[in-house]
Motif scaffolding. Structure first.
Motif, PDB file in Angstrom:
ATOM      1  N   THR A 114     -10.066   9.994   0.955  1.00 49.15           N
ATOM      2  CA  THR A 114      -8.757   9.767   1.905  1.00 49.15           C
ATOM      3  C   THR A 114      -7.606  11.092   0.788  1.00 49.15           C
ATOM      4  OG1 THR A 114      -7.137   9.605   3.344  1.00 49.15           O
ATOM      5  CG2 THR A 114      -7.635   7.952   1.943  1.00 49.15           C
ATOM      6  N   HIS A 116      -3.093  11.741   0.534  1.00 45.88           N
ATOM      7  CA  HIS A 116      -2.041  10.597   0.987  1.00 45.88           C
ATOM      8  C   HIS A 116      -1.592  12.290   2.753  1.00 45.88           C
ATOM      9  CE1 HIS A 116      -2.177   9.877  -3.607  1.00 45.88           C
ATOM     10  NE2 HIS A 116      -1.554   8.734  -3.294  1.00 45.88           N
ATOM     11  N   TYR A 117      -2.207  11.779   3.238  1.00 46.32           N
ATOM     12  CA  TYR A 117      -1.673  11.770   4.324  1.00 46.32           C
ATOM     13  C   TYR A 117      -1.510  10.943   5.686  1.00 46.32           C
ATOM     14  CZ  TYR A 117      -1.747  15.624   8.188  1.00 46.32           C
ATOM     15  OH  TYR A 117      -1.165  16.415   9.245  1.00 46.32           O
ATOM     16  N   TRP A 120      -1.327   6.517   4.580  1.00 49.06           N
ATOM     17  CA  TRP A 120      -3.012   6.350   4.005  1.00 49.06           C
ATOM     18  C   TRP A 120      -2.583   4.787   3.921  1.00 49.06           C
ATOM     19  CZ3 TRP A 120       1.299   9.057   1.682  1.00 49.06           C
ATOM     20  CH2 TRP A 120       1.485   8.927   0.913  1.00 49.06           C
ATOM     21  N   GLY A 123      -3.862   3.098   7.184  1.00 49.82           N
ATOM     22  CA  GLY A 123      -5.315   3.266   7.330  1.00 49.82           C
ATOM     23  C   GLY A 123      -6.578   2.752   6.465  1.00 49.82           C
ATOM     24  N   VAL A 185      -8.298   7.736  -2.689  1.00 51.22           N
ATOM     25  CA  VAL A 185      -7.562   8.584  -2.380  1.00 51.22           C
ATOM     26  C   VAL A 185      -7.339   9.598  -3.896  1.00 51.22           C
ATOM     27  CG1 VAL A 185      -5.069   8.994  -2.690  1.00 51.22           C
ATOM     28  CG2 VAL A 185      -5.981   6.666  -1.279  1.00 51.22           C
ATOM     29  N   HIS A 227     -10.176  10.800   7.641  1.00 46.68           N
ATOM     30  CA  HIS A 227      -8.408  11.744   8.298  1.00 46.68           C
ATOM     31  C   HIS A 227      -8.321  10.627   8.901  1.00 46.68           C
ATOM     32  CE1 HIS A 227      -6.887  15.061  10.838  1.00 46.68           C
ATOM     33  NE2 HIS A 227      -5.724  14.543   9.983  1.00 46.68           N
ATOM     34  N   ILE A 228      -6.496  10.356   8.004  1.00 43.13           N
ATOM     35  CA  ILE A 228      -4.923   8.952   8.897  1.00 43.13           C
ATOM     36  C   ILE A 228      -4.730  10.239   9.342  1.00 43.13           C
ATOM     37  CG2 ILE A 228      -4.201   7.706   8.855  1.00 43.13           C
ATOM     38  CD1 ILE A 228      -6.294   6.948   5.600  1.00 43.13           C
ATOM     39  N   CYS A 239      -7.172   6.906  13.024  1.00 45.88           N
ATOM     40  CA  CYS A 239      -8.319   7.676  11.586  1.00 45.88           C
ATOM     41  C   CYS A 239      -9.520   7.906  12.339  1.00 45.88           C
ATOM     42  CB  CYS A 239      -8.452   6.263  11.064  1.00 45.88           C
ATOM     43  SG  CYS A 239     -10.037   6.692   9.791  1.00 45.88           S
ATOM     44  N   THR A 264      -9.157  18.195   3.087  1.00 47.80           N
ATOM     45  CA  THR A 264      -7.941  17.939   2.988  1.00 47.80           C
ATOM     46  C   THR A 264      -7.557  19.326   3.099  1.00 47.80           C
ATOM     47  OG1 THR A 264      -9.382  16.050   1.404  1.00 47.80           O
ATOM     48  CG2 THR A 264      -6.346  16.777   1.582  1.00 47.80           C
ATOM     49  N   TRP A 275       1.911  15.793   4.309  1.00 56.32           N
ATOM     50  CA  TRP A 275       1.345  14.860   3.194  1.00 56.32           C
ATOM     51  C   TRP A 275       1.856  14.998   1.969  1.00 56.32           C
ATOM     52  CZ3 TRP A 275       0.262  18.689  -1.363  1.00 56.32           C
ATOM     53  CH2 TRP A 275      -0.925  18.265  -2.055  1.00 56.32           C
TER      54      TRP A 275
END
Length: 288
Positions: A114, A116-117, A120, A123, A185, A227-228, A239, A264, A275
């Motif tokens: 994943t 930093h979106y 997270w 998530g 991450v 994808h969170i 998610c 990403t 982000w």
């Protein structure tokens, strides 16, 4: 003593209802954006370099959207101290958990990736509730030891094991081939000692971690992207799981790293405001 003080403060703040916390977030937006101008030069430089095709006005509006969202992450992280499992699952919807379960049922480990979106951290919370198999959260240790321990305590409340990046392979080996779920991450900034591989990411040469690919190759396990994203309703997320790699042996060196970073980048371009633009993502330059 300091660690206990931090934890007590987080606990007390986390008892506040969401409507009060989001009121605090609204106030923080004005403080961060207009008064202390928190990392505004970093945010605006990142946006300018990432989206040269956008006008100054478009990037300014995008920055304001980000700064309105960023304080929500702060208060939502505080709430992690006392959120129940039921609250987590009400606020972050797992759209297709079967995408993860199908690998676990085949006795495979899942290398989750994943960024930093969105939120997270929530998530990661939800992933901890996804299965009873061992859950490994791969993290980069913070310099502040007390805060690192408190934060890891929040992340592991629902049974996940916090594993420093450099120890993940050792932990997986200890599982003796049992299925597991892990999450990296993957958009963090490596040191030069940790990686020497650059890719083009958001129009810039970017030093990236290759750890998820290396672990997938060594263990022959699939890579699943988490994808969170944020829903329209404040404080609610989703998610969505996407299997990017079924068999790592089918790919050449670095292809897997390129694949999940491209994924990403696509997500960021669709809704950039979610982000973490305050991150000094491009501070490492190619050595000549």
């Amino acid at each position: 003593m300091r660690k206990k003080s931090i934890d007590v403060l987080l606990y007390m703040l986390s008892l506040l209802p969401f409507w009060i916390l989001y009121g605090i977030s609204d106030a923080l937006y004005y403080v961060l954006f207009y008064i202390i101008r928190y990392r505004k030069h970093v945010v605006f430089d990142n946006l300018k370099n990432s989206f040269p095709e956008k006008s100054d006005q478009e990037r300014y509006r995008l920055a304001k959207k980000f700064y309105r969202f960023f304080p929500d992450l702060v208060v939502e992280a505080i709430k992690m101290r006392t959120m129940s499992a039921e609250q987590v699952l009400r606020r972050i919807e797992l759209l297709n958990p079967e995408e993860v379960h199908k690998h676990l049922e085949r006795n495979k480990g899942v290398i989750g990736v994943t960024a930093h979106y969105g939120n997270w951290e929530w998530g990661i919370f939800s992933l901890s509730l996804l299965t009873n198999c061992p859950r490994l959260i791969v993290y980069k240790p913070l310099n502040d030891k007390d805060f690192n321990e408190v934060y890891n305590g929040l992340r592991s409340r629902f049974g996940a094991t916090m594993v420093p990046m450099k120890q993940i392979l050792r932990h997986i080996i200890r599982l003796n081939g049992a299925p597991f779920a892990s999450v990296f991450v993957a958009d963090q900034t490596p040191t030069y000692q940790d990686s020497d591989y650059f890719i083009e990411f958001l129009n810039q040469e970017t030093l990236v971690y290759t750890g998820a690919e290396r672990i997938a190759r060594l263990t022959k396990n699939p890579i699943v992207y988490c994808h969170i994203g944020r829903k329209k309703k404040r404080g609610h997320y989703f998610c969505k799981f996407t299997t990017l790699v079924e068999n790592p042996d089918d790919y050449q060196e670095h292809e897997i790293t390129q694949l999940h970073n491209r994924f990403t980048e696509q997500i960021i371009r669709e809704q950039p405001e979610y982000w973490l633009w305050t991150h000094r993502r491009w501070k490492r330059k190619r050595r000549i």
